[in-house]
Design a protein around this motif. Structure first.
Motif, PDB file in Angstrom:
ATOM      1  N   LYS A  67       0.815  -1.213   0.000  1.00 22.08           N
ATOM      2  CA  LYS A  67       0.000   0.000   0.000  1.00 22.08           C
ATOM      3  C   LYS A  67       0.848   1.263   0.000  1.00 22.08           C
ATOM      4  O   LYS A  67       1.717   1.437   0.848  1.00 22.08           O
ATOM      5  CB  LYS A  67      -0.890  -0.024   1.245  1.00 22.08           C
ATOM      6  CG  LYS A  67      -1.806   1.150   1.386  1.00 22.08           C
ATOM      7  CD  LYS A  67      -2.699   0.957   2.580  1.00 22.08           C
ATOM      8  CE  LYS A  67      -2.768   2.083   3.538  1.00 22.08           C
ATOM      9  NZ  LYS A  67      -1.689   2.967   3.769  1.00 22.08           N
ATOM     10  N   ILE A  70      -1.717   7.065   1.970  1.00 24.83           N
ATOM     11  CA  ILE A  70      -3.071   7.542   1.679  1.00 24.83           C
ATOM     12  C   ILE A  70      -3.379   8.716   2.599  1.00 24.83           C
ATOM     13  O   ILE A  70      -3.100   8.655   3.805  1.00 24.83           O
ATOM     14  CB  ILE A  70      -4.082   6.406   1.910  1.00 24.83           C
ATOM     15  CG1 ILE A  70      -3.963   5.391   0.777  1.00 24.83           C
ATOM     16  CG2 ILE A  70      -5.504   6.923   2.037  1.00 24.83           C
ATOM     17  CD1 ILE A  70      -4.864   4.210   0.911  1.00 24.83           C
ATOM     18  N   THR A  71      -3.936   9.774   2.051  1.00 24.24           N
ATOM     19  CA  THR A  71      -4.357  10.914   2.859  1.00 24.24           C
ATOM     20  C   THR A  71      -5.621  10.525   3.618  1.00 24.24           C
ATOM     21  O   THR A  71      -6.537   9.964   3.027  1.00 24.24           O
ATOM     22  CB  THR A  71      -4.656  12.121   1.944  1.00 24.24           C
ATOM     23  OG1 THR A  71      -3.511  12.327   1.114  1.00 24.24           O
ATOM     24  CG2 THR A  71      -4.940  13.371   2.746  1.00 24.24           C
ATOM     25  N   THR A  72      -5.646  10.814   4.917  1.00 27.98           N
ATOM     26  CA  THR A  72      -6.861  10.530   5.683  1.00 27.98           C
ATOM     27  C   THR A  72      -7.758  11.761   5.600  1.00 27.98           C
ATOM     28  O   THR A  72      -7.392  12.810   6.121  1.00 27.98           O
ATOM     29  CB  THR A  72      -6.515  10.259   7.162  1.00 27.98           C
ATOM     30  OG1 THR A  72      -5.470   9.299   7.198  1.00 27.98           O
ATOM     31  CG2 THR A  72      -7.708   9.743   7.931  1.00 27.98           C
ATOM     32  N   GLU A 278       3.573  -1.361   4.083  1.00 26.80           N
ATOM     33  CA  GLU A 278       3.517   0.065   3.732  1.00 26.80           C
ATOM     34  C   GLU A 278       4.700   0.812   4.341  1.00 26.80           C
ATOM     35  O   GLU A 278       5.390   0.304   5.220  1.00 26.80           O
ATOM     36  CB  GLU A 278       2.212   0.671   4.246  1.00 26.80           C
ATOM     37  CG  GLU A 278       2.100   0.615   5.751  1.00 26.80           C
ATOM     38  CD  GLU A 278       0.788   1.177   6.283  1.00 26.80           C
ATOM     39  OE1 GLU A 278       0.108   1.909   5.553  1.00 26.80           O
ATOM     40  OE2 GLU A 278       0.472   0.875   7.442  1.00 26.80           O
ATOM     41  N   HIS A 281       5.577   6.647   6.752  1.00 24.20           N
ATOM     42  CA  HIS A 281       5.232   8.058   6.530  1.00 24.20           C
ATOM     43  C   HIS A 281       3.908   8.193   5.782  1.00 24.20           C
ATOM     44  O   HIS A 281       3.361   7.225   5.246  1.00 24.20           O
ATOM     45  CB  HIS A 281       6.361   8.769   5.772  1.00 24.20           C
ATOM     46  CG  HIS A 281       6.621   8.228   4.399  1.00 24.20           C
ATOM     47  ND1 HIS A 281       5.764   8.414   3.350  1.00 24.20           N
ATOM     48  CD2 HIS A 281       7.642   7.488   3.912  1.00 24.20           C
ATOM     49  CE1 HIS A 281       6.248   7.834   2.279  1.00 24.20           C
ATOM     50  NE2 HIS A 281       7.383   7.247   2.593  1.00 24.20           N
ATOM     51  N   GLY A 282       3.402   9.435   5.720  1.00 23.54           N
ATOM     52  CA  GLY A 282       2.135   9.708   5.046  1.00 23.54           C
ATOM     53  C   GLY A 282       2.333  10.090   3.589  1.00 23.54           C
ATOM     54  O   GLY A 282       3.393   9.842   3.000  1.00 23.54           O
ATOM     55  N   SER A 283       1.299  10.718   3.028  1.00 21.88           N
ATOM     56  CA  SER A 283       1.248  10.933   1.574  1.00 21.88           C
ATOM     57  C   SER A 283       1.969  12.203   1.120  1.00 21.88           C
ATOM     58  O   SER A 283       2.005  12.487  -0.070  1.00 21.88           O
ATOM     59  CB  SER A 283      -0.216  11.003   1.152  1.00 21.88           C
ATOM     60  OG  SER A 283      -0.868  12.020   1.900  1.00 21.88           O
ATOM     61  N   ALA A 284       2.550  12.956   2.075  1.00 21.02           N
ATOM     62  CA  ALA A 284       3.302  14.187   1.758  1.00 21.02           C
ATOM     63  C   ALA A 284       2.685  14.930   0.565  1.00 21.02           C
ATOM     64  O   ALA A 284       3.356  15.173  -0.443  1.00 21.02           O
ATOM     65  CB  ALA A 284       4.776  13.847   1.506  1.00 21.02           C
ATOM     66  N   ASN A 294      11.365  10.546  -1.070  1.00 18.90           N
ATOM     67  CA  ASN A 294      12.241   9.388  -0.906  1.00 18.90           C
ATOM     68  C   ASN A 294      11.453   8.068  -0.976  1.00 18.90           C
ATOM     69  O   ASN A 294      10.544   7.851  -0.165  1.00 18.90           O
ATOM     70  CB  ASN A 294      12.902   9.529   0.469  1.00 18.90           C
ATOM     71  CG  ASN A 294      14.001   8.527   0.690  1.00 18.90           C
ATOM     72  OD1 ASN A 294      14.135   7.565  -0.053  1.00 18.90           O
ATOM     73  ND2 ASN A 294      14.788   8.751   1.717  1.00 18.90           N
TER      74      ASN A 294
END
Ligand code: NAD
Length: 362
Positions: A67, A70-72, A278, A281-284, A294
């Motif tokens: 995965k 993904i933005t929450t 996954e 980190h998040g979806s930056a 990165n």
């Protein structure tokens, strides 16, 4: 035989990261049959939900998902994709390796530990009583009738911390099996059993009992406050840590911080019937479409997936290729350069190319 894997493209920088990661995983020579699906805010625009049913259907078929972040969506009332997966497939073990790689900025060397967090029980079970509600008052009265000395001031909010024998048994067994499979030497159970005797104390008693079935693996116990200090002072002494949910949540970020931060940390959620891999980190989203961020954490999560699929040789080669590129420090993204504005930093896709070149022995 090709491995069927559900590939969730994510949103923000997710699609460019997973595309780069997919090329790297394929370059190991392992055959994949990707089922590419959409989840996240882009899926919401298309399907009206961030988690379309076909994503869960795909995982029901493949049992393995990789995965992208993904933005929450905040305040929309949609369920979190991670929580939905965890519940649907009972992914009870959260696995977070923390390892120092040469070239990644960290104050430490020689850390190579794996934190295994119970994912379903403890204060995260969602059993809460809101201040002022009749059921809360009723609960307080009931507690007072049973434990007259309990300190409860009002108004009060209450969260319940269930820790069960079967829930503990399976996570501790998972930790020991992980240790055996990955040639690890020691498992440390972390609790606050001196204070919470019937929950953390139970966790510890069960852990001790399970440890007896694994005489080849050393077992030790640590209180969580002491564990924090030990990790900061001598993290290289620890191998596999197993913890209830809350301590696991906190210490997994602490461990990521020891080895260079969330940007390089991979993770896995594993159950008896499936697994999802996954980056931590998040979806930056501010870097979306810029080929900038990165791919290391997502690629290392791909390495965890290779190990899960028993492709250990490919996983070893992949890890070697990633660490060689990072140690050289040439073909790395901006965040791995001492100066973040270094004009020689490469993009997501070029860093993936450099890892592929290493895999190909170039
Ligand atoms: P984030 O991890 O997306 O970004 C924080 C900062 O870290 C970014 O601005 C960027 O500077 C840096 N960063 C993150 N990943 C990087 C990478 N691969 N390379 C270089 N730099 C990187 O956290 P956030 O901004 O708090 O969250 C953004 C969205 O992601 C939120 O909607 C959040 O809910 C979601 N999120 C998703 C997951 C997941 O899918 N597992 C995890 C965490 C956060």
């Amino acid at each position: 035989m090709a491995h069927a894997v559900t590939l969730i493209r994510g949103d923000g920088t997710g699609p460019e990261l997973i595309e780069a990661g997919r090329r790297v995983l394929e370059a190991t020579g392992v055959q994949f049959e990707w089922d590419v699906v959409e989840a996240g805010v882009d899926a919401m625009e298309q399907y009206g939900t961030p988690l379309p049913e076909n994503v869960l259907d795909s995982m029901r078929r493949t049992h393995v998902a990789w995965k992208a972040p993904i933005t929450t969506p905040i305040g929309t009332g949609f369920r979190s994709v991670n929580v939905a997966f965890r519940k649907e497939f009972d992914l009870y073990a959260n696995v977070r390796p923390a390892k120092t790689y040469k070239g990644v900025r960290s104050r430490y060397e020689n850390i190579d530990l794996v934190l295994i967090r119970e994912n379903t029980e403890d204060l995260y079970a969602g059993i809460e009583f809101e201040e002022g509600k009749p059921e809360t008052v009723e609960l307080v009265n009931w507690i007072r009738s049973k434990q007259p000395k309990a300190v409860i001031r009002e108004p009060v909010g209450i969260s319940i911390k269930p820790i069960s024998i079967p829930g503990t048994e399976r996570i501790v067994r998972f930790a020991f099996e992980y240790a055996v499979k990955n040639n690890r030497k020691k498992v440390t159970a972390v609790t606050k059993a001196n204070i919470m005797k019937f929950t953390d104390g139970l966790f510890l008693a069960v852990a001790k009992d399970v440890s007896k079935s694994y005489p080849g693996i050393a077992y030790e116990e640590m209180l969580v406050d002491n564990m924090c200090m030990q990790l900061v002072q001598k993290p290289e002494l620890y191998d596999v840590l197993v913890l209830p949910n809350l301590y696991g949540d906190i210490l997994s970020d602490l461990c990521a911080g020891l080895v260079g931060g969330l940007g390089v940390a991979p993770g896995a959620n594993i159950g008896d019937n499936g697994a999802m891999f996954e980056a931590v980190h998040g979806s930056a989203p501010k870097y979306k479409g810029q080929n900038k961020v990165n791919p290391m954490a997502l690629i290392l999560s791909g390495m965890l997936m290779l190990r899960y699929l028993d492709e250990n040789d490919a996983a070893d080669r992949l890890e070697k290729a990633v660490s060689a590129v990072v140690a050289e420090g040439k073909s790395v993204t901006y965040d791995m350069k001492p100066d973040r504005n270094d004009p020689t930093a490469v993009g997501t896709s070029q860093m993936a190319d450099a890892i592929i070149a290493k895999l190909q022995g170039k």
